[in-house]
Structures are given as C-alpha cells and as structure tokens.
Design a protein around this motif. Sequence first.
Motif, PDB file in Angstrom:
ATOM      1  N   HIS A  88      -1.227  -3.444   2.381  1.00  0.00           N
ATOM      2  CA  HIS A  88       0.734  -3.321   3.294  1.00  0.00           C
ATOM      3  C   HIS A  88      -0.172  -2.756   4.422  1.00  0.00           C
ATOM      4  O   HIS A  88      -0.616  -1.924   4.538  1.00  0.00           O
ATOM      5  CB  HIS A  88       1.185  -2.430   2.827  1.00  0.00           C
ATOM      6  N   LEU A  89       0.559  -2.702   5.637  1.00  0.00           N
ATOM      7  CA  LEU A  89       0.026  -3.082   6.907  1.00  0.00           C
ATOM      8  C   LEU A  89       0.433  -2.152   7.680  1.00  0.00           C
ATOM      9  O   LEU A  89      -0.042  -1.330   7.876  1.00  0.00           O
ATOM     10  CB  LEU A  89       0.835  -3.967   8.169  1.00  0.00           C
ATOM     11  N   GLN A  90       2.203  -1.268   7.419  1.00  0.00           N
ATOM     12  CA  GLN A  90       2.382  -0.390   7.838  1.00  0.00           C
ATOM     13  C   GLN A  90       1.670   1.375   6.846  1.00  0.00           C
ATOM     14  O   GLN A  90       1.064   1.848   7.422  1.00  0.00           O
ATOM     15  CB  GLN A  90       3.856  -0.224   7.421  1.00  0.00           C
ATOM     16  N   ILE A  91       1.451   1.368   6.153  1.00  0.00           N
ATOM     17  CA  ILE A  91       1.540   2.006   5.059  1.00  0.00           C
ATOM     18  C   ILE A  91      -0.176   1.689   5.047  1.00  0.00           C
ATOM     19  O   ILE A  91      -1.103   3.263   5.364  1.00  0.00           O
ATOM     20  CB  ILE A  91       1.161   1.817   3.541  1.00  0.00           C
ATOM     21  N   GLY A  92      -0.932   0.948   5.208  1.00  0.00           N
ATOM     22  CA  GLY A  92      -2.213   0.984   5.460  1.00  0.00           C
ATOM     23  C   GLY A  92      -2.803   1.790   6.630  1.00  0.00           C
ATOM     24  O   GLY A  92      -4.031   2.480   7.002  1.00  0.00           O
ATOM     25  N   LEU A  93      -1.728   1.462   8.087  1.00  0.00           N
ATOM     26  CA  LEU A  93      -1.883   2.020   9.079  1.00  0.00           C
ATOM     27  C   LEU A  93      -1.996   3.711   9.441  1.00  0.00           C
ATOM     28  O   LEU A  93      -2.204   4.115  10.094  1.00  0.00           O
ATOM     29  CB  LEU A  93      -1.487   1.313  10.567  1.00  0.00           C
ATOM     30  N   ALA A  94      -0.583   4.174   8.641  1.00  0.00           N
ATOM     31  CA  ALA A  94      -0.763   5.269   8.450  1.00  0.00           C
ATOM     32  C   ALA A  94      -1.653   5.988   7.978  1.00  0.00           C
ATOM     33  O   ALA A  94      -2.050   7.534   8.480  1.00  0.00           O
ATOM     34  CB  ALA A  94       0.609   5.174   7.463  1.00  0.00           C
ATOM     35  N   ILE A 148      -6.856  13.330   1.304  1.00  0.00           N
ATOM     36  CA  ILE A 148      -5.877  13.416  -0.171  1.00  0.00           C
ATOM     37  C   ILE A 148      -4.703  12.544   0.294  1.00  0.00           C
ATOM     38  O   ILE A 148      -4.552  11.884  -0.876  1.00  0.00           O
ATOM     39  CB  ILE A 148      -5.595  14.866  -0.706  1.00  0.00           C
ATOM     40  N   VAL A 149      -3.787  12.674   1.084  1.00  0.00           N
ATOM     41  CA  VAL A 149      -2.474  11.859   1.021  1.00  0.00           C
ATOM     42  C   VAL A 149      -2.796  10.834   1.837  1.00  0.00           C
ATOM     43  O   VAL A 149      -1.932   9.515   1.467  1.00  0.00           O
ATOM     44  CB  VAL A 149      -1.607  12.708   2.221  1.00  0.00           C
ATOM     45  N   SER A 150      -4.355  10.761   2.204  1.00  0.00           N
ATOM     46  CA  SER A 150      -3.918   9.563   3.500  1.00  0.00           C
ATOM     47  C   SER A 150      -5.236   8.425   1.979  1.00  0.00           C
ATOM     48  O   SER A 150      -4.628   7.605   2.614  1.00  0.00           O
ATOM     49  CB  SER A 150      -4.993   9.495   4.174  1.00  0.00           C
ATOM     50  N   TRP A 151      -6.325   9.254   1.627  1.00  0.00           N
ATOM     51  CA  TRP A 151      -6.684   7.946   0.470  1.00  0.00           C
ATOM     52  C   TRP A 151      -5.638   7.409  -0.395  1.00  0.00           C
ATOM     53  O   TRP A 151      -5.354   6.570  -0.842  1.00  0.00           O
ATOM     54  CB  TRP A 151      -7.278   9.230  -0.081  1.00  0.00           C
ATOM     55  N   ILE A 152      -4.545   8.552  -0.805  1.00  0.00           N
ATOM     56  CA  ILE A 152      -3.741   7.984  -1.864  1.00  0.00           C
ATOM     57  C   ILE A 152      -2.790   7.194  -0.792  1.00  0.00           C
ATOM     58  O   ILE A 152      -2.085   5.851  -1.312  1.00  0.00           O
ATOM     59  CB  ILE A 152      -2.352   9.152  -2.301  1.00  0.00           C
ATOM     60  N   ALA A 153      -2.235   7.154   0.339  1.00  0.00           N
ATOM     61  CA  ALA A 153      -1.860   6.024   1.347  1.00  0.00           C
ATOM     62  C   ALA A 153      -2.118   4.476   0.683  1.00  0.00           C
ATOM     63  O   ALA A 153      -2.188   3.867   0.529  1.00  0.00           O
ATOM     64  CB  ALA A 153      -1.055   6.701   2.254  1.00  0.00           C
ATOM     65  N   LEU A 154      -3.900   4.734   1.278  1.00  0.00           N
ATOM     66  CA  LEU A 154      -4.317   3.407   0.829  1.00  0.00           C
ATOM     67  C   LEU A 154      -4.546   3.240  -0.093  1.00  0.00           C
ATOM     68  O   LEU A 154      -4.225   1.809  -0.131  1.00  0.00           O
ATOM     69  CB  LEU A 154      -6.091   4.191   1.823  1.00  0.00           C
ATOM     70  N   VAL A 160      -2.199   2.976  -2.146  1.00  0.00           N
ATOM     71  CA  VAL A 160      -0.803   2.356  -2.800  1.00  0.00           C
ATOM     72  C   VAL A 160      -0.402   1.204  -1.671  1.00  0.00           C
ATOM     73  O   VAL A 160       0.086   0.369  -2.453  1.00  0.00           O
ATOM     74  CB  VAL A 160       0.267   3.461  -2.321  1.00  0.00           C
ATOM     75  N   SER A 161      -1.322   1.030  -0.125  1.00  0.00           N
ATOM     76  CA  SER A 161      -0.917  -0.115   0.179  1.00  0.00           C
ATOM     77  C   SER A 161      -1.729  -0.701  -0.158  1.00  0.00           C
ATOM     78  O   SER A 161      -1.917  -1.829   0.176  1.00  0.00           O
ATOM     79  CB  SER A 161      -1.694   0.731   2.075  1.00  0.00           C
ATOM     80  N   ALA A 162      -2.773  -0.690  -0.931  1.00  0.00           N
ATOM     81  CA  ALA A 162      -3.545  -2.293  -1.737  1.00  0.00           C
ATOM     82  C   ALA A 162      -2.733  -2.235  -2.685  1.00  0.00           C
ATOM     83  O   ALA A 162      -3.000  -3.598  -3.462  1.00  0.00           O
ATOM     84  CB  ALA A 162      -4.780  -1.698  -2.403  1.00  0.00           C
ATOM     85  N   ALA A 163      -1.747  -1.596  -2.955  1.00  0.00           N
ATOM     86  CA  ALA A 163      -0.785  -2.297  -4.971  1.00  0.00           C
ATOM     87  C   ALA A 163       0.119  -2.406  -4.276  1.00  0.00           C
ATOM     88  O   ALA A 163       0.707  -3.604  -4.771  1.00  0.00           O
ATOM     89  CB  ALA A 163      -1.094  -0.964  -5.362  1.00  0.00           C
TER      90      ALA A 163
END
Length: 125
Positions: free
Chosen positions: A64-70, A109-115, A117-120
């Motif tokens: 996902h674009l925005q979540i991946g960039l975040a 840790i939050v950034s890895w979780i966000a990545l 989520v961005s894949a899911a």
Amino acid sequence: MSRIAFFRTLVTCAGVMGALGVMLAAASAHQPDASRLASASSMLLFHAAAVLGAIALVERGVVHLQIGLAATCGFVIATSLFAGDLALRQFVGHGLFPMAAPTGGTLLIVSWIALAVSAAWPRRA
C-alpha cells in the motif's frame, strides 16, 4: 514534491545511513568499549537496506502506497534517533534527549509492523 523526488530523497537517506554505518563500524573496531557504536552501526546498515527494499516494494505497487511510505520514513527517522543517540553518548558523553534510543527502537518496531500491514492491505487499482 513529486513521488519520484520523494523516492530519491529516501534513497539518498539510505545511502547516507549506509555510509555512516560503515564509518561507525570502523570506529567501533578502533575504540575501547565501543559496543554502542557497533549497535548503532548495525541498525544503520540493516535499515539502510530496509529503506531501499521498502521503496522498491512501494514503487512496484506490492505494498500500500501511503502505509509503505510511512513505514519507510519511520525507518529513516527511527534509525536516526537510535543510532544518533548511541553515537552521541559514545563521542560526546550525552544523548540526543532522554529516551531517544528507546523511542527510536519503538518507532522501528511500529515501522516494521506498518510495512507488514502495507503488504496485507489491498493495493489500489
């Protein structure tokens, strides 16, 4: 700022992170009691590669674009906090600010979780 310019900025940050990681690795090999520098070096080198990989995933539409960039921006900011705090403690004798390294670690840790989520998350057509 265009998307390509933003991607280039993040790739530039990754290059700087990688260079600093190598420099801190060298410094840790030549200074007594430099375990902080070794940890900072590892974080910089590891997350420089993570930034490059995340940008490639974002650019290809795999995440996902925005979540991946975040998540990618989180890698840059958090690694800077973590490694910067440890390096300052080694070289200057004090950190960036109280709890800077733990804040950076938590943001990583939050950034890895966000990545993840961005894949899911379903990508936009």
